[in-house]
Design an enzyme around this catalytic site. Sequence first.
Site, PDB file in Angstrom:
ATOM      1  N   GLU A  67       0.794  -1.219   0.000  1.00 46.92           N
ATOM      2  CA  GLU A  67       0.000   0.000   0.000  1.00 46.92           C
ATOM      3  C   GLU A  67       0.833   1.279   0.000  1.00 46.92           C
ATOM      4  O   GLU A  67       0.306   2.372  -0.230  1.00 46.92           O
ATOM      5  CB  GLU A  67      -0.938   0.010   1.216  1.00 46.92           C
ATOM      6  CG  GLU A  67      -2.019  -1.045   1.176  1.00 46.92           C
ATOM      7  CD  GLU A  67      -1.546  -2.452   1.542  1.00 46.92           C
ATOM      8  OE1 GLU A  67      -2.196  -3.419   1.100  1.00 46.92           O
ATOM      9  OE2 GLU A  67      -0.530  -2.583   2.264  1.00 46.92           O
ATOM     10  N   HIS A  97       4.693 -15.018  -2.422  1.00 47.46           N
ATOM     11  CA  HIS A  97       4.130 -13.733  -1.991  1.00 47.46           C
ATOM     12  C   HIS A  97       5.208 -12.647  -1.902  1.00 47.46           C
ATOM     13  O   HIS A  97       4.980 -11.507  -2.291  1.00 47.46           O
ATOM     14  CB  HIS A  97       3.443 -13.920  -0.628  1.00 47.46           C
ATOM     15  CG  HIS A  97       2.808 -12.692  -0.081  1.00 47.46           C
ATOM     16  ND1 HIS A  97       1.634 -12.185  -0.588  1.00 47.46           N
ATOM     17  CD2 HIS A  97       3.183 -11.866   0.934  1.00 47.46           C
ATOM     18  CE1 HIS A  97       1.312 -11.095   0.086  1.00 47.46           C
ATOM     19  NE2 HIS A  97       2.233 -10.872   1.015  1.00 47.46           N
ATOM     20  N   PHE A 122      13.093   5.049  -2.086  1.00 48.33           N
ATOM     21  CA  PHE A 122      12.814   3.639  -1.823  1.00 48.33           C
ATOM     22  C   PHE A 122      13.550   3.210  -0.559  1.00 48.33           C
ATOM     23  O   PHE A 122      14.731   2.869  -0.597  1.00 48.33           O
ATOM     24  CB  PHE A 122      13.263   2.795  -3.021  1.00 48.33           C
ATOM     25  CG  PHE A 122      12.845   1.358  -2.925  1.00 48.33           C
ATOM     26  CD1 PHE A 122      11.563   0.991  -3.307  1.00 48.33           C
ATOM     27  CD2 PHE A 122      13.707   0.390  -2.469  1.00 48.33           C
ATOM     28  CE1 PHE A 122      11.161  -0.336  -3.232  1.00 48.33           C
ATOM     29  CE2 PHE A 122      13.319  -0.938  -2.390  1.00 48.33           C
ATOM     30  CZ  PHE A 122      12.042  -1.299  -2.778  1.00 48.33           C
TER      31      PHE A 122
END
Length: 164
Positions: A67, A97, A122
């Site tokens: 998110e 995942h 980042f």
Amino acid sequence: RRRQMTRAGSSGAMPELNGKGLRIGIVSARFNDHIVTALRDGALRGLERCGVSDNDIVEHWVPGAFEVPLAAKVLAETGTVDAIICLGTVIRGDTPHFEYVCEAATRGIQDAQMSTGIPVMFGVLTLNTEQQAIDRSGPGTDNKGDEAALGAVEMALLLKTIRN
């Protein structure tokens, strides 16, 4: 005609970073929050060293690394910040995942900065073990949150110079 170079561009050395007056956003993921909180603390230390005022730091927390890019993009689109630091931790598990979340976070953060013109750093750790995360989120200047903070200030200053 001489080429114009920024101080960093002329020697490749780290420029002196004066972040006074810059507004910086931090978007942090709650998943693995014991690590992310340490990254956030590192980012705040780095911003303080650069002279960024606490009043000029905007913080938002999201559920996880997946998110982070959306919150960063929406924050960048407000035009209220000069740069954004994205923080999260994704630790490899037994399923694919890990790859999906890392790919989405990486691409999303890059897309956020490219589509908005606001530097989006980042600071999402993508690691094999929790110990690697602990090692990269300690109290020193090798904390990856601290490094992302310095990068945010440097890029915000560089883009101000280029745009002027």
